[in-house]
Design an enzyme around this catalytic site. Structure first.
Site, PDB file in Angstrom:
ATOM      1  N   SER A 273       0.658  -1.367  -0.111  1.00 55.51           N
ATOM      2  CA  SER A 273      -0.146  -0.071  -0.029  1.00 55.51           C
ATOM      3  C   SER A 273       0.911   1.190   0.043  1.00 55.51           C
ATOM      4  CB  SER A 273      -0.678  -0.058   1.083  1.00 55.51           C
ATOM      5  OG  SER A 273      -0.941   1.247   1.893  1.00 55.51           O
ATOM      6  N   LYS A 274       0.559   2.311  -0.471  1.00 51.83           N
ATOM      7  CA  LYS A 274       1.402   3.441  -0.712  1.00 51.83           C
ATOM      8  C   LYS A 274       1.232   3.987   0.526  1.00 51.83           C
ATOM      9  CE  LYS A 274       0.561   4.589  -5.626  1.00 51.83           C
ATOM     10  NZ  LYS A 274      -0.075   4.831  -6.511  1.00 51.83           N
ATOM     11  N   ARG A 275       0.611   3.664   1.501  1.00 49.11           N
ATOM     12  CA  ARG A 275       0.826   4.346   2.846  1.00 49.11           C
ATOM     13  C   ARG A 275       1.769   3.557   3.398  1.00 49.11           C
ATOM     14  NH1 ARG A 275      -4.909   3.103   4.244  1.00 49.11           N
ATOM     15  NH2 ARG A 275      -5.043   2.953   2.064  1.00 49.11           N
TER      16      ARG A 275
END
Ligand code: GLU
Length: 526
Positions: A273-275
């Site tokens: 996830s980009k997070r």
């Protein structure tokens, strides 16, 4: 004789074929909407390896047609991250090239010109549907459990109706007519892929009402004009490929060959996830991971190479280029194994250290790391950053650390920082003992200032001077590192070297002279 002629004919054919073979041209086409992460890096890397293993060209193209999502500076950072990783484009927005510009927002004229071809062929049409109408369509479809898609209403407008609306300046976009029938395509990795796009989608917008092309249109036009021969991209684009192939067909252009790379997953099967901070290339850079270790981490998972999967070896770019074989890429999702990254980085640190040519570079990396880890200290103010010291530390730690950033962890801070505290000394005789120790240490040759010898020496010194060995060690630890635990005293002395060891031990007597007798954990100011 017969055989000889045959051989010559075959050889001639072969050389002609080679001569006429189109040059392989591949591209990495990121959108500048954020930082390069490991999934994007893999796509870039595989394209790069494909180009290099086929004597081809690798192109960096920036796809910024969604202007609202463009992040200022992202393009430059993407480029910089690629260069750091050793992926050097042959053509790109900064260097340019014969088929530029390489930024889509600078190619708008191209798209306007090309869309006219589709309009003239009646393969595309103007659509005047309002957002409100599209919204109603969507909601109604959801309510009746249908797939929400455009109903292609404007396909059926007559030429006169279109002309009239255009003359009146009615807001519009341009849509591409999807064909009802589709051809399966041969994916370089997945084999035959069938996806009936018109069941799931209405006619897609290719030019938005603001005049900008959509990704699908610009992507196809650019791949054609940049003479891209092979497209290796993430599996998430596999469903879009039939649409792209229909566009090629409508134009009458030859499509490139497509290969879709399976999804990259975390070790526990969850999606990246980009997070997640630890998937950005910048994060790896900042934590002291070396490019080749990161590249091996990516290529180790998921196949694509004629290599032994269990191998502990770190492959160079040359090795990877030789071994790369698209047909060997696994179809299943690829799971990353962070432990492997640590192993690879450890190997890379040792490899780099083994070659003197890398020393200056390693020293400068460590200096940067240390000065940013201890921002309130400077070389004048208690940071020990002499080149010879850094090199010695690196030799010592190479089998103990996996990341360069481990060098500035709390337990190793003594390597760089002169402690600011003094040990708690309750028996005054230890002040004299340390002074005596300093004199004795000064007499030791540099070659004998090594762990084994020092260990013997310290034991003997304690015995000869009738002091408790544990107490002496505790005081020395306080003076050398300011920490309670850590490597043995003789090891610390070895790694710090004679000068630094003596310099740190002297802190006690210096402090003793300037402040009198009582000493309990003073803060020294640097
Ligand atoms: N701009 C697209 C992306 O960011 C490119 C996809 C493709 O390679 O066609 O993923």
């Amino acid at each position: 004789m017969q055989r000889n002629i045959l051989f010559r004919v075959v050889a001639l054919r072969f050389s002609q074929k080679r001569f006429y073979k189109k040059q392989v041209r591949v591209r990495f086409a990121p959108s500048p909407t954020g930082e390069l992460h490991i999934g994007g890096l893999r796509t870039a890397l595989y394209n790069y390896l494909y180009a290099r293993s086929n004597d081809g060209a690798f192109i960096l193209r920036i796809e910024d047609t969604d202007q609202l999502r463009v992040v200022p500076g992202a393009m430059e950072k993407l480029h910089d991250d690629l260069l750091w990783a050793g992926i050097i484009p042959d053509e790109d927005p900064i260097r340019g090239g014969p088929m530029g510009p390489y930024i889509q927002s600078k190619r708008l004229d191209f798209y306007s010109e090309q869309v006219l071809k589709l309009l003239n062929k009646k393969a595309a049409y103007h659509c005047f549907c309002t957002n409100l109408r599209l919204d109603i369509l969507r909601r109604e479809a959801i309510k009746s459990h249908q797939i929400p898609k455009y109903d292609n209403r404007c396909r059926h407008l007559s030429d006169e109706e279109v002309k009239e609306k255009l003359n009146k300046g009615v807001d519009h976009c341009i849509r591409f007519k999807l064909s009802e029938t589709y051809d399966p395509f041969q994916d370089m990795i997945f084999g035959t892929v069938e996806h009936d796009i018109s069941i799931n989608e209405g006619d897609p917008v290719i030019i938005k009402s603001d005049g900008f092309p959509t990704y699908h249109f610009a992507n196809v036009v650019d791949d054609h004009f940049m003479e891209i021969t092979h497209v290796l991209r993430g599996a998430e684009w596999k469903v879009s490929t039939p649409k792209h192939l229909m566009l090629y067909k409508a134009f009458g252009w030859e499509a490139p060959k497509y290969g879709h790379l399976p999804l990259l997953l975390n070790k526990d099967n969850t999606k990246l996830s980009k997070r997640q901070g630890d998937i950005k290339v910048d994060w790896f850079r900042k934590t002291g991971i070396f490019p080749l270790a990161l590249i091996n981490y990516i290529t180790h998972a998921g196949g694509g190479f004629q290599r032994n999967q269990g191998s502990q070896q770190l492959y160079s770019y040359e090795d990877l280029i030789k071994q790369f074989d698209v047909t060997k890429i696994n179809i299943n999702s690829t799971k990353l194994e962070p432990l492997k990254l640590q192993e690879f980085n450890k190997i890379e640190i040792s490899n780099l250290l083994a070659d003197k040519a890398n020393h200056a570079f390693l020293i400068s990396r460590v200096k940067k790391l240390v000065t940013s880890a201890f921002p309130n200290r400077s070389p004048e103010g208690g940071l020990q950053l002499e080149d010879s010291h850094i090199l010695k530390v690196l030799q010592w730690v190479q089998n103990r650390i996996t990341n360069l950033s481990d060098l500035v962890a709390e337990d190793l801070s003594f390597l760089w920082v002169i402690p600011t505290t003094l040990p708690d000394i309750t028996e005054p005789k230890y002040f004299e003992i340390i002074d005596l120790l300093i004199i004795k240490l000064t007499e030791i040759n540099d070659e004998e200032f090594v762990k084994m010898e020092l260990s013997k020496f310290l034991k003997q010194f304690a015995k000869q001077n009738d002091v408790s060995f544990p107490t002496l060690m505790k005081i020395m630890r306080g003076l050398l590192s300011g920490l309670k635990d850590g490597p043995s005293i003789s090891e610390m002395m070895d790694i710090l070297g004679k000068n630094i060891t003596i310099q740190r031990l002297k802190r006690l007597s210096l402090n003793n002279q300037s402040h009198g007798q009582a000493h309990t954990c003073h803060q020294l100011k640097f």
